[in-house]
Design an enzyme around this catalytic site. Structure first.
Site, PDB file in Angstrom:
ATOM      1  N   ASP A 515       0.888  -0.340  -0.046  1.00 45.94           N
ATOM      2  CA  ASP A 515      -0.031   0.281  -0.103  1.00 45.94           C
ATOM      3  C   ASP A 515       0.519   1.485  -0.095  1.00 45.94           C
ATOM      4  O   ASP A 515       2.302   1.120   0.787  1.00 45.94           O
ATOM      5  CB  ASP A 515      -1.218   0.035   1.280  1.00 45.94           C
ATOM      6  CG  ASP A 515      -2.168   1.246   1.437  1.00 45.94           C
ATOM      7  OD1 ASP A 515      -3.007   1.289   0.106  1.00 45.94           O
ATOM      8  OD2 ASP A 515      -1.846   1.778   2.258  1.00 45.94           O
ATOM      9  N   GLU A 568       0.763  -0.430  -5.279  1.00 50.18           N
ATOM     10  CA  GLU A 568      -0.556   0.556  -4.828  1.00 50.18           C
ATOM     11  C   GLU A 568       0.556   1.907  -5.824  1.00 50.18           C
ATOM     12  O   GLU A 568       1.304   2.559  -4.265  1.00 50.18           O
ATOM     13  CB  GLU A 568      -1.429   0.682  -4.312  1.00 50.18           C
ATOM     14  CG  GLU A 568      -2.073   1.516  -4.476  1.00 50.18           C
ATOM     15  CD  GLU A 568      -2.387   2.734  -3.420  1.00 50.18           C
ATOM     16  OE1 GLU A 568      -3.642   2.872  -3.738  1.00 50.18           O
ATOM     17  OE2 GLU A 568      -1.789   2.033  -2.237  1.00 50.18           O
TER      18      GLU A 568
END
Length: 847
Positions: A515, A568
């Protein structure tokens, strides 16, 4: 701020180096009786302990003790993790005593008494004060048993005890009460025996092993590797581990707190009073250690840390492998007993690289997919549902422990523990195992970018910045009110790299979606001019974060065959999925990820379909621009949770027009997405066109699929389409074999903006093509000419998002389409003239 070199050490002097006791014969010992006075052997001939005598110059401050058993013979570099423990026996108490009337030690000498027990030399007042206040770096040097002139000094710290008796073979001796819970005495023994303590309280007596007679239960190699940032199995060396150590069952506690003046273990086993359980500092490693005999699985614990300024803080274990269920936040002693049954899956997942294999992902928030279900209950429903829809993988939003459910798991406090909201770590393994046995891979969101400021977790863990950067401007995350990790510190980097390996090895996770990578890579991320400091080269790249990500990826791919890491990353950073040893034009090696989320495609394509059809011709390039950079990285096309919350509306609700047009565009978009180069990811609820945004409190609107609901066929039709998309996709190598190379794609027509039409070919390695055509106009286009390659006798429609089964109008091409070589088109030697349904995507394959 102190310099990095000093901040890595406790504020006290390091413990004395380990040595071997020198033995001699005390003058009090009579010959022929191993140096033990006769008054200590009533009616017995056997010696009280091992042979040998104490050195006349040994003192109570000596760090190491005799009588360590076979562990004392191990070379100092040998790791000693001990053996995992079985479930504790019935009647066992956490302090090692029995509650069923039995005692765990040797039978005491019925004569009792303290004959010959001399008063111990008083502790140095400063040592005594530091020990009692929890600020001593070497409690093992003061407590336990130590050879001294004239015998063996025993001292123990047992708050609230009325008396303490030393028990050994042929020995029972009462220690003197020294006040404040300290008991001590000098026994005229030649060596330290194997002994236990009988501790008397107002209402009962308990027999326990003395924690301060044990050698460290963590190896010097572990400490060295941790200090170098290279311990790839850190979870084996740190935290709370049930084990057998020096022949005794118990739990070893270790924690990294280099700035602490002292650390104590507290828990339900000592009524959260750590006075009698101080840990020892293992020198410059910054690690504190204590082995507690008799303590087993399921016990709650924390670390009471004395900060450099003398204040105290109670902290959960950063390496805890199990936690209490939030909002409670204690750590739990844990040992796994799970037996995996997914050997076939683990072997099969290495057969083909992920970027050359079908990869269709269903993103799930476990806590709200079916609210209230446990991991084991989810295992009965989730695998069957995902398998029925044909997805190859699930991606779980973060499962690591987090205190605030509204963070969806992205503000982690327990990096090594699955959240206890749905069960135990073994229960979570059961869920992963069930998915694997259903043929479904498991990806997990992993959050090494930041952590929350909770005062019982990682923030200023030992009183000073430790896991976070020591520069407050670098530590504070500007967007989320959290703290960023100090990736330049070896131990912090080790904590995170080992954590990535831990999830893959211990929980058989098949992939980590990392993330917020962009927030890690740039020093100026969400910061204005003057709010950040350039790197040593004057640039804005966070060089420490780059090195960390490269190391993490290289380590995971080396240790865990078949695992994929996914970034990401929302910028155009060069080389996210390039190998770490391949240096790019910017001077950096690749970050080493396997896949990258294509955030540009997601934003552009959603922007296009959210426009009214009459306006789409002005945004045609938003659907074609992705092919300009499609092969710069290995991409995933994500329609994730981030796109269906916080006022962004659900996927179907983004579409303009009435309900029929919204559903039609939704279906056409999914058909376009599944045919586009890249892997697919779809968030739960979007597979059946949920109209409302996702909310973690109640999850998907499953009632939309209730047959008693009048619009149920509309939602079921979209779900049926997703199932067919996945099945056609998996059966069509042209859609995934050459996903990451230009040879797998070619435009038929990419400039038909006036018509809102896109047509392209996908090709497998053997040259077999698939023709995908999307019509994002609400009108039917009859006999629409499309150029096609030669060598295909006829084309057959294999998928049509306008099929009545999906809720469409039923316009299509039921008969094969034969190419007309007399009418070349779009630069191709032949053409076909299919009917293009309104707001629909069709797939055509060679007959």
């Amino acid at each position: 701020m102190t310099a990095r070199s000093s901040s890595r050490r406790p504020s006290q002097e390091p413990a004395p180096a380990r040595g071997t006791a020198v033995r001699g014969t005390p003058p009090e010992a009579p010959a022929g009786r191993s140096g033990v006075p006769a008054t200590f052997l009533p009616g017995r001939d056997e010696p009280a302990g091992p042979g040998g005598t104490a050195s006349p110059d040994r003192t109570a401050e000596t760090r190491e003790t005799e009588g360590a058993g076979e562990a004392a013979e191990r070379p100092p570099h040998q790791r000693d993790h001990g053996e995992p423990l079985p479930e504790p026996p019935a009647g066992a108490r956490p302090d090692g005593a029995r509650t069923d009337g039995a005692r765990s030690g040797p039978a005491p000498d019925p004569s009792g008494g303290s004959r010959g027990v001399r008063t111990a030399p008083p502790l140095d007042p400063e040592d005594r004060d530091r020990l009692l206040s929890g600020a001593h770096h070497d409690p093992h040097g003061l407590l336990g048993a130590h050879p001294v002139r004239g015998g063996v000094l025993f001292r123990t710290l047992r708050p609230y005890a009325k008396g303490v008796t030393v028990l050994a073979k042929g020995l029972r001796a009462d220690l003197h009460d020294e006040g404040d819970g300290l008991f001590g005495g000098v026994l005229p023994l030649s060596a330290v025996p194997e002994y236990e303590l009988l501790v008397s309280y107002d209402d009962n007596d308990v027999t326990v092993h003395d924690p301060y007679r044990f050698l460290p239960a963590v190896g010097e190699l572990d400490l060295y590797l941790f200090g170098e940032g290279r311990h790839e199995e850190l979870w084996q060396a740190m935290g709370a581990w049930p084990m057998v150590h020096q022949g005794v069952t118990g739990t070893r506690f270790t924690v990294w707190a280099p700035n602490a003046r002292g650390v104590r273990v507290v828990g339900n086993f000592n009524y959260w009073d750590g006075t009698g359980f101080p840990m020892r500092s293992l020198g410059s490693s910054g690690v504190w250690e204590l082995f507690l005999p008799g303590l087993g699985e399921g016990e709650l614990y924390k670390f009471e840390i004395t900060r450099p300024d003398g204040t105290k803080t109670l902290r959960a274990d950063p390496m805890a492998r199990r936690t209490e269920c939030p909002p409670a936040n204690a750590s739990v002693v844990h040992a796994s007993h799970y037996r995996w049954q997914d050997a076939a899956w683990m072997e099969r997942r290495t057969e083909r690289p992920v970027h050359e294999a079908p990869f269709s992902v269903y993103e799930v928030h476990l806590g709200s997919w079916r609210p209230g279900l446990t991991y084991r209950q989810l295992a009965q429903q989730l695998p069957a549902y995902v398998k029925d829809l044909g997805f190859t993988h699930v991606e779980l939003m973060p499962v690591a422990e987090h205190p605030f459910g509204g963070s969806w798991g992205y503000q982690v406090t327990g990096f090594y523990a699955p959240t206890a909201r749905m069960g135990t770590p073994d229960d979570f393994k059961y869920l992963v195992d069930a998915l694997h046995r259903a043929g479904i891979g498991v990806l997990m969101d992993w959050v090494p970018a930041h952590f929350p400021r909770d005062d019982w977790a990682l923030a200023e863990f030992d009183g000073r910045p430790l896991y976070e950067h020591e520069d407050p401007a670098r530590a504070a995350h500007p967007d989320w009110g959290t703290l960023e990790f100090d990736y330049g510190r070896a131990e912090v980097r080790n904590f995170l790299v080992a954590n990535a390996v831990y999830w893959c090895e211990e929980f058989h996770i098949d992939g980590l979606r990392v993330d917020a990578v962009a927030s890690m890579l740039y020093l100026d991320y969400s910061r204005e001019s003057g709010e950040w400091t350039p790197n040593v080269h004057g640039g804005r790249e966070n060089l420490d974060a780059v090195a960390f990500l490269q190391e993490m990826n290289a380590t995971v791919y080396r240790r865990c065959p078949g695992v994929v890491t996914v970034a990401e990353e929302s910028t155009a950073w060069d080389g996210v999925t390039r190998a770490t040893h391949h240096v790019g034009p910017g001077g950096f090696g690749g970050l080493g990820f396997g896949l990258k989320w294509n955030m540009g495609w997601m934003h552009d394509s959603l922007g296009y379909v959210s426009k009214e059809p009459v306006h789409r011709k002005y945004h045609h390039n938003e659907m074609t621009f992705s092919m300009v950079y499609a092969y710069s990285e290995n991409y995933v096309l994500p329609i994730s949770h981030d796109e269906v919350v916080h006022g962004k509306r659900s996927l179907v609700s983004k579409m303009p027009g009435d309900w029929w047009q919204q559903r039609a565009t939704h279906r056409a978009y999914l058909g376009f997405m599944w045919a586009h180069p890249g892997k697919q990811l779809l968030f739960m609820g979007q597979e059946f066109a949920q109209g409302a945004e996702w909310a973690e409190g109640h999850g998907p609107d499953w009632w939309l699929l209730d047959p008693s609901y009048s619009a149920e066929p509309d939602h079921r039709g979209v779900r049926d389409l997703v199932r067919d998309l996945n099945r056609r996709y998996t059966d069509t190598p042209a859609l995934w074999e050459q996903d990451t190379v230009p040879e797998g794609f070619s435009w038929i027509v990419g400039d038909a903006g006036e018509d809102n039409v896109f047509a392209f070919l996908r090709c497998g390695r053997d040259g077999t093509p698939l023709l995908a055509v999307s019509n994002f106009s609400p009108v039917v286009r009859h006999a629409y000419p499309l150029g096609v390659p030669e060598g295909v006798p006829a084309w057959r429609e294999v998928l049509n998002t306008d099929d009545v089964r999906y809720g469409g109008s039923g316009v299509g091409n039921p008969e094969p389409l034969v190419p007309d070589a007399s009418v070349p088109w779009h630069g191709r030697p032949a053409s076909i003239t299919p009917v293009l349904p309104p707001l629909a995507t069709v797939w055509l394959r060679p007959v």
